[in-house]
Design a protein around this motif. Sequence first.
Motif, PDB file in Angstrom:
ATOM      1  N   UNK A  48       0.831  -1.201   0.000  1.00 41.94           N
ATOM      2  CA  UNK A  48       0.000   0.000   0.000  1.00 41.94           C
ATOM      3  C   UNK A  48       0.867   1.253   0.000  1.00 41.94           C
ATOM      4  N   UNK A  49       1.946   1.246   0.781  1.00 43.87           N
ATOM      5  CA  UNK A  49       2.858   2.397   0.803  1.00 43.87           C
ATOM      6  C   UNK A  49       3.491   2.605  -0.568  1.00 43.87           C
ATOM      7  N   UNK A  50       3.929   1.512  -1.199  1.00 46.21           N
ATOM      8  CA  UNK A  50       4.566   1.604  -2.509  1.00 46.21           C
ATOM      9  C   UNK A  50       3.612   2.183  -3.550  1.00 46.21           C
ATOM     10  N   UNK A  52       3.888   5.812  -5.458  1.00 42.99           N
ATOM     11  CA  UNK A  52       3.959   5.843  -6.918  1.00 42.99           C
ATOM     12  C   UNK A  52       2.895   6.769  -7.497  1.00 42.99           C
ATOM     13  N   UNK A  53       1.708   6.763  -6.906  1.00 43.58           N
ATOM     14  CA  UNK A  53       0.615   7.560  -7.455  1.00 43.58           C
ATOM     15  C   UNK A  53       0.663   9.024  -7.052  1.00 43.58           C
ATOM     16  N   UNK A  54       1.112   9.284  -5.807  1.00 43.99           N
ATOM     17  CA  UNK A  54       1.036  10.661  -5.319  1.00 43.99           C
ATOM     18  C   UNK A  54       2.330  11.280  -4.865  1.00 43.99           C
ATOM     19  N   UNK A  55       3.454  10.572  -5.052  1.00 40.04           N
ATOM     20  CA  UNK A  55       4.735  11.120  -4.633  1.00 40.04           C
ATOM     21  C   UNK A  55       5.122  10.695  -3.234  1.00 40.04           C
ATOM     22  N   UNK A  62       6.107  12.485  -0.538  1.00 38.87           N
ATOM     23  CA  UNK A  62       5.959  13.421   0.576  1.00 38.87           C
ATOM     24  C   UNK A  62       4.637  13.192   1.306  1.00 38.87           C
ATOM     25  N   UNK A  63       4.720  12.945   2.601  1.00 37.83           N
ATOM     26  CA  UNK A  63       3.491  12.735   3.380  1.00 37.83           C
ATOM     27  C   UNK A  63       2.695  14.027   3.517  1.00 37.83           C
ATOM     28  N   UNK A  64       3.353  15.157   3.344  1.00 40.46           N
ATOM     29  CA  UNK A  64       2.664  16.444   3.483  1.00 40.46           C
ATOM     30  C   UNK A  64       1.709  16.715   2.327  1.00 40.46           C
ATOM     31  N   UNK A  65       2.048  16.193   1.141  1.00 41.25           N
ATOM     32  CA  UNK A  65       1.215  16.444  -0.034  1.00 41.25           C
ATOM     33  C   UNK A  65       0.496  15.196  -0.538  1.00 41.25           C
ATOM     34  N   UNK A  66       0.684  14.066   0.155  1.00 40.72           N
ATOM     35  CA  UNK A  66       0.098  12.791  -0.269  1.00 40.72           C
ATOM     36  C   UNK A  66      -0.669  12.160   0.892  1.00 40.72           C
ATOM     37  N   UNK A  67      -1.956  12.484   1.031  1.00 40.55           N
ATOM     38  CA  UNK A  67      -2.740  11.962   2.158  1.00 40.55           C
ATOM     39  C   UNK A  67      -2.787  10.436   2.214  1.00 40.55           C
ATOM     40  N   UNK A  68      -2.859   9.792   1.041  1.00 36.37           N
ATOM     41  CA  UNK A  68      -2.920   8.330   1.045  1.00 36.37           C
ATOM     42  C   UNK A  68      -1.629   7.741   1.606  1.00 36.37           C
ATOM     43  N   UNK A  69      -0.497   8.310   1.233  1.00 35.05           N
ATOM     44  CA  UNK A  69       0.783   7.835   1.766  1.00 35.05           C
ATOM     45  C   UNK A  69       0.857   8.078   3.261  1.00 35.05           C
ATOM     46  N   UNK A  70       0.402   9.227   3.704  1.00 36.51           N
ATOM     47  CA  UNK A  70       0.414   9.541   5.131  1.00 36.51           C
ATOM     48  C   UNK A  70      -0.416   8.527   5.915  1.00 36.51           C
ATOM     49  N   UNK A  99       8.357   3.118  -4.598  1.00 35.74           N
ATOM     50  CA  UNK A  99       7.202   3.754  -5.217  1.00 35.74           C
ATOM     51  C   UNK A  99       7.568   4.967  -6.046  1.00 35.74           C
ATOM     52  N   UNK A 100       8.546   5.736  -5.578  1.00 31.85           N
ATOM     53  CA  UNK A 100       8.949   6.944  -6.296  1.00 31.85           C
ATOM     54  C   UNK A 100       9.972   6.661  -7.389  1.00 31.85           C
ATOM     55  N   UNK A 101      10.430   5.402  -7.472  1.00 37.76           N
ATOM     56  CA  UNK A 101      11.390   5.038  -8.513  1.00 37.76           C
ATOM     57  C   UNK A 101      12.841   5.191  -8.117  1.00 37.76           C
ATOM     58  N   UNK A 102      13.087   5.565  -6.862  1.00 37.67           N
ATOM     59  CA  UNK A 102      14.467   5.722  -6.402  1.00 37.67           C
ATOM     60  C   UNK A 102      15.157   4.371  -6.232  1.00 37.67           C
ATOM     61  N   UNK A 103      14.389   3.333  -5.984  1.00 33.22           N
ATOM     62  CA  UNK A 103      14.904   1.973  -5.879  1.00 33.22           C
ATOM     63  C   UNK A 103      14.176   1.093  -6.886  1.00 33.22           C
ATOM     64  N   UNK A 104      14.894   0.136  -7.448  1.00 38.62           N
ATOM     65  CA  UNK A 104      14.258  -0.845  -8.325  1.00 38.62           C
ATOM     66  C   UNK A 104      13.427  -1.810  -7.486  1.00 38.62           C
ATOM     67  N   UNK A 105      12.394  -2.326  -8.071  1.00 34.13           N
ATOM     68  CA  UNK A 105      11.573  -3.296  -7.356  1.00 34.13           C
ATOM     69  C   UNK A 105      10.480  -3.840  -8.242  1.00 34.13           C
ATOM     70  N   UNK A 106       9.623  -4.653  -7.654  1.00 31.81           N
ATOM     71  CA  UNK A 106       8.505  -5.250  -8.373  1.00 31.81           C
ATOM     72  C   UNK A 106       7.503  -4.168  -8.751  1.00 31.81           C
TER      73      UNK A 106
END
Length: 254
Positions: free
Chosen positions: A31-33, A37-40, A42-50, A73-80
Amino acid sequence: MSGHSKWSTIKRKKEQKDAAKGKIFTRIIKEITIAARQGGGSVNSNPRLRTAILAAKSENVPQANIDRAVARGTGELDGVHYEELIYEGYGPAGVAMLVEVVTDNKNRTTSEIRHAFTKNNGNMGETGCVSWMFDQKGIIVVEKQGINEEEVMMVALEAGAEDILDEGETLDVLTSITDFESVRNELEKNGVTSVRAEIDRLPQTTVAVSGKDVEQLLRLMEILEEYDPIIRLNIKVVDVELVEIEKQKEFKGV
Protein backbone atom coordinates in the motif's frame (compact mmCIF):
# COMPACT_ATOMS: atom_id res chain seq x y z
CA MET A 1 -25.39 6.69 16.64
CA SER A 2 -26.18 4.02 14.11
CA GLY A 3 -25.05 0.51 13.26
CA HIS A 4 -23.29 -0.89 10.21
CA SER A 5 -21.67 -4.12 9.00
CA LYS A 6 -19.74 -5.83 11.80
CA TRP A 7 -17.10 -7.28 9.48
CA SER A 8 -14.62 -4.50 10.27
CA THR A 9 -14.98 -5.27 13.99
CA ILE A 10 -14.59 -9.00 13.40
CA LYS A 11 -11.55 -8.30 11.25
CA ARG A 12 -9.85 -6.27 13.96
CA LYS A 13 -10.41 -9.01 16.55
CA LYS A 14 -8.93 -11.58 14.19
CA GLU A 15 -5.93 -9.36 13.45
CA GLN A 16 -5.19 -9.08 17.16
CA LYS A 17 -4.95 -12.87 17.35
CA ASP A 18 -3.09 -13.28 14.09
CA ALA A 19 0.52 -14.36 14.64
CA ALA A 20 1.44 -14.07 10.94
CA LYS A 21 2.63 -10.47 11.13
CA GLY A 22 4.66 -10.99 7.98
CA LYS A 23 1.51 -11.02 5.85
CA ILE A 24 0.24 -7.84 7.44
CA PHE A 25 3.60 -6.18 6.90
CA THR A 26 3.62 -7.24 3.24
CA ARG A 27 0.18 -5.81 2.58
CA ILE A 28 0.99 -2.51 4.27
CA ILE A 29 4.30 -2.20 2.40
CA LYS A 30 2.48 -2.73 -0.91
CA GLU A 31 0.00 0.00 0.00
CA ILE A 32 2.86 2.40 0.80
CA THR A 33 4.57 1.60 -2.51
CA ILE A 34 1.37 2.18 -4.52
CA ALA A 35 0.58 5.39 -2.63
CA ALA A 36 4.07 6.78 -3.23
CA ARG A 37 3.96 5.84 -6.92
CA GLN A 38 0.61 7.56 -7.46
CA GLY A 39 1.04 10.66 -5.32
CA GLY A 40 4.73 11.12 -4.63
CA GLY A 41 6.91 10.45 -1.62
CA SER A 42 5.96 13.42 0.58
CA VAL A 43 3.49 12.73 3.38
CA ASN A 44 2.66 16.44 3.48
CA SER A 45 1.22 16.44 -0.03
CA ASN A 46 0.10 12.79 -0.27
CA PRO A 47 -2.74 11.96 2.16
CA ARG A 48 -2.92 8.33 1.05
CA LEU A 49 0.78 7.84 1.77
CA ARG A 50 0.41 9.54 5.13
CA THR A 51 -2.45 7.20 6.04
CA ALA A 52 -0.51 4.12 4.89
CA ILE A 53 2.55 5.09 6.93
CA LEU A 54 0.42 5.67 10.02
CA ALA A 55 -1.04 2.19 9.54
CA ALA A 56 2.48 0.79 9.20
CA LYS A 57 3.62 2.43 12.40
CA SER A 58 0.57 1.17 14.28
CA GLU A 59 1.63 -2.37 13.28
CA ASN A 60 5.27 -1.67 14.28
CA VAL A 61 6.62 -1.99 10.75
CA PRO A 62 10.33 -1.01 10.91
CA GLN A 63 11.10 2.49 9.63
CA ALA A 64 13.71 1.09 7.23
CA ASN A 65 11.02 -1.03 5.56
CA ILE A 66 8.77 2.00 5.23
CA ASP A 67 11.55 4.10 3.71
CA ARG A 68 12.40 1.39 1.15
CA ALA A 69 8.73 1.04 0.16
CA VAL A 70 8.47 4.79 -0.43
CA ALA A 71 11.69 4.76 -2.46
CA ARG A 72 10.43 1.89 -4.62
CA GLY A 73 7.20 3.75 -5.22
CA THR A 74 8.95 6.94 -6.30
CA GLY A 75 11.39 5.04 -8.51
CA GLU A 76 14.47 5.72 -6.40
CA LEU A 77 14.90 1.97 -5.88
CA ASP A 78 14.26 -0.84 -8.32
CA GLY A 79 11.57 -3.30 -7.36
CA VAL A 80 8.51 -5.25 -8.37
CA HIS A 81 5.93 -3.31 -10.39
CA TYR A 82 2.62 -3.62 -8.56
CA GLU A 83 -0.79 -3.02 -10.10
CA GLU A 84 -3.83 -2.02 -8.06
CA LEU A 85 -7.10 -3.71 -8.98
CA ILE A 86 -10.65 -4.06 -7.65
CA TYR A 87 -12.67 -7.21 -8.29
CA GLU A 88 -16.45 -7.27 -7.92
CA GLY A 89 -18.67 -10.27 -7.50
CA TYR A 90 -21.31 -12.16 -5.58
CA GLY A 91 -20.82 -14.69 -2.81
CA PRO A 92 -23.29 -17.24 -1.45
CA ALA A 93 -26.88 -16.00 -1.12
CA GLY A 94 -26.09 -13.23 -3.60
CA VAL A 95 -23.93 -11.28 -1.15
CA ALA A 96 -22.17 -8.48 -3.04
CA MET A 97 -18.41 -8.26 -2.51
CA LEU A 98 -15.55 -5.94 -3.43
CA VAL A 99 -12.00 -7.30 -3.26
CA GLU A 100 -9.10 -4.84 -3.46
CA VAL A 101 -5.71 -6.24 -4.49
CA VAL A 102 -2.20 -5.17 -5.36
CA THR A 103 -0.45 -7.68 -7.57
CA ASP A 104 2.55 -8.11 -9.84
CA ASN A 105 0.69 -10.66 -11.99
CA LYS A 106 -2.81 -9.59 -13.01
CA ASN A 107 -3.66 -12.73 -15.01
CA ARG A 108 -2.70 -15.12 -12.23
CA THR A 109 -4.48 -13.11 -9.55
CA THR A 110 -7.66 -12.79 -11.61
CA SER A 111 -7.72 -16.53 -12.23
CA GLU A 112 -7.16 -17.42 -8.58
CA ILE A 113 -9.79 -15.02 -7.24
CA ARG A 114 -12.30 -16.22 -9.82
CA HIS A 115 -11.56 -19.81 -8.73
CA ALA A 116 -12.15 -18.89 -5.07
CA PHE A 117 -15.55 -17.38 -5.91
CA THR A 118 -16.62 -20.32 -8.10
CA LYS A 119 -15.49 -22.99 -5.63
CA ASN A 120 -17.53 -21.40 -2.83
CA ASN A 121 -20.86 -20.88 -4.58
CA GLY A 122 -20.10 -17.38 -5.81
CA ASN A 123 -19.24 -15.73 -9.08
CA MET A 124 -17.14 -12.84 -10.36
CA GLY A 125 -19.02 -9.92 -11.86
CA GLU A 126 -18.36 -7.11 -14.30
CA THR A 127 -16.85 -3.80 -13.24
CA GLY A 128 -19.52 -1.69 -11.59
CA CYS A 129 -21.91 -4.53 -10.83
CA VAL A 130 -21.78 -4.04 -7.04
CA SER A 131 -19.64 -0.96 -6.37
CA TRP A 132 -22.74 1.27 -6.50
CA MET A 133 -23.95 -0.48 -3.33
CA PHE A 134 -21.06 1.01 -1.32
CA ASP A 135 -20.29 4.52 -0.11
CA GLN A 136 -16.69 5.67 0.20
CA LYS A 137 -16.13 7.14 3.65
CA GLY A 138 -13.28 8.08 5.90
CA ILE A 139 -13.23 5.93 9.02
CA ILE A 140 -11.25 6.83 12.13
CA VAL A 141 -11.21 4.15 14.83
CA VAL A 142 -10.65 5.29 18.42
CA GLU A 143 -10.34 2.93 21.38
CA LYS A 144 -12.76 3.78 24.18
CA GLN A 145 -10.35 2.98 26.98
CA GLY A 146 -8.92 6.11 28.57
CA ILE A 147 -11.06 8.63 26.68
CA ASN A 148 -14.05 10.80 27.47
CA GLU A 149 -16.51 9.54 24.87
CA GLU A 150 -18.73 12.60 24.93
CA GLU A 151 -15.79 14.95 24.41
CA VAL A 152 -14.45 12.85 21.53
CA MET A 153 -17.86 12.82 19.86
CA MET A 154 -18.25 16.56 20.28
CA VAL A 155 -14.80 17.30 18.81
CA ALA A 156 -15.42 14.94 15.88
CA LEU A 157 -18.86 16.30 15.04
CA GLU A 158 -17.74 19.93 15.28
CA ALA A 159 -14.83 19.10 12.95
CA GLY A 160 -17.25 17.76 10.32
CA ALA A 161 -17.74 14.06 11.10
CA GLU A 162 -20.91 12.60 9.58
CA ASP A 163 -21.58 9.88 12.15
CA ILE A 164 -20.05 8.12 15.15
CA LEU A 165 -20.63 4.39 15.60
CA ASP A 166 -20.36 2.62 18.94
CA GLU A 167 -18.65 -0.69 18.17
CA GLY A 168 -18.23 -1.89 21.74
CA GLU A 169 -14.51 -1.44 22.39
CA THR A 170 -14.13 1.41 19.89
CA LEU A 171 -15.80 4.49 18.49
CA ASP A 172 -15.77 4.56 14.68
CA VAL A 173 -15.85 8.13 13.39
CA LEU A 174 -17.23 8.35 9.84
CA THR A 175 -16.45 11.28 7.57
CA SER A 176 -16.77 12.31 3.95
CA ILE A 177 -13.61 11.80 1.88
CA THR A 178 -13.00 15.56 1.74
CA ASP A 179 -13.31 16.02 5.52
CA PHE A 180 -11.31 12.93 6.50
CA GLU A 181 -7.96 14.68 7.00
CA SER A 182 -9.39 17.69 8.84
CA VAL A 183 -11.39 15.54 11.27
CA ARG A 184 -8.42 13.28 11.99
CA ASN A 185 -6.14 16.29 12.53
CA GLU A 186 -8.62 17.91 14.88
CA LEU A 187 -8.88 14.73 16.94
CA GLU A 188 -5.09 14.52 17.16
CA LYS A 189 -4.88 18.18 18.24
CA ASN A 190 -7.20 17.28 21.11
CA GLY A 191 -5.07 14.33 22.20
CA VAL A 192 -7.22 11.62 20.62
CA THR A 193 -5.08 8.93 18.98
CA SER A 194 -6.66 6.60 16.42
CA VAL A 195 -5.81 2.90 16.11
CA ARG A 196 -6.86 2.91 12.46
CA ALA A 197 -7.67 5.68 10.00
CA GLU A 198 -8.37 5.08 6.31
CA ILE A 199 -10.68 5.65 3.38
CA ASP A 200 -12.98 2.64 3.18
CA ARG A 201 -16.12 1.46 1.43
CA LEU A 202 -19.15 0.86 3.65
CA PRO A 203 -22.26 -1.09 2.63
CA GLN A 204 -25.49 0.85 2.26
CA THR A 205 -27.76 -1.95 3.51
CA THR A 206 -27.57 -5.31 5.28
CA VAL A 207 -29.75 -8.43 5.41
CA ALA A 208 -29.42 -11.73 7.26
CA VAL A 209 -27.63 -14.77 5.81
CA SER A 210 -28.44 -18.11 7.37
CA GLY A 211 -27.98 -21.87 7.09
CA LYS A 212 -25.36 -23.31 4.74
CA ASP A 213 -24.87 -19.92 3.12
CA VAL A 214 -23.19 -18.68 6.32
CA GLU A 215 -20.58 -21.45 6.26
CA GLN A 216 -19.86 -20.99 2.55
CA LEU A 217 -19.62 -17.21 2.89
CA LEU A 218 -17.30 -17.57 5.87
CA ARG A 219 -15.06 -19.94 3.92
CA LEU A 220 -14.91 -17.61 0.91
CA MET A 221 -14.05 -14.62 3.10
CA GLU A 222 -11.28 -16.48 4.88
CA ILE A 223 -9.77 -17.70 1.60
CA LEU A 224 -9.77 -14.19 0.15
CA GLU A 225 -8.51 -12.61 3.37
CA GLU A 226 -5.51 -14.94 3.45
CA TYR A 227 -4.69 -14.48 -0.24
CA ASP A 228 -1.43 -12.55 -0.39
CA PRO A 229 -2.17 -10.04 -3.22
CA ILE A 230 -5.19 -8.68 -1.34
CA ILE A 231 -4.13 -5.42 0.24
CA ARG A 232 -7.23 -4.69 2.29
CA LEU A 233 -7.51 -6.83 5.38
CA ASN A 234 -11.29 -6.63 5.31
CA ILE A 235 -13.46 -7.97 2.53
CA LYS A 236 -16.11 -5.44 1.61
CA VAL A 237 -19.54 -6.99 1.94
CA VAL A 238 -23.02 -5.61 1.45
CA ASP A 239 -26.45 -7.12 2.12
CA VAL A 240 -25.35 -9.39 4.95
CA GLU A 241 -25.65 -9.27 8.72
CA LEU A 242 -22.43 -10.86 9.95
CA VAL A 243 -23.47 -11.65 13.53
CA GLU A 244 -23.95 -15.31 12.60
CA ILE A 245 -20.53 -15.36 10.95
CA GLU A 246 -18.94 -13.98 14.11
CA LYS A 247 -20.53 -16.81 16.09
CA GLN A 248 -19.19 -19.31 13.56
CA LYS A 249 -15.68 -17.86 13.92
CA GLU A 250 -15.83 -18.13 17.69
CA PHE A 251 -17.07 -21.72 17.44
CA LYS A 252 -14.23 -22.61 15.07
CA GLY A 253 -11.69 -20.94 17.35
CA VAL A 254 -10.66 -18.35 14.77
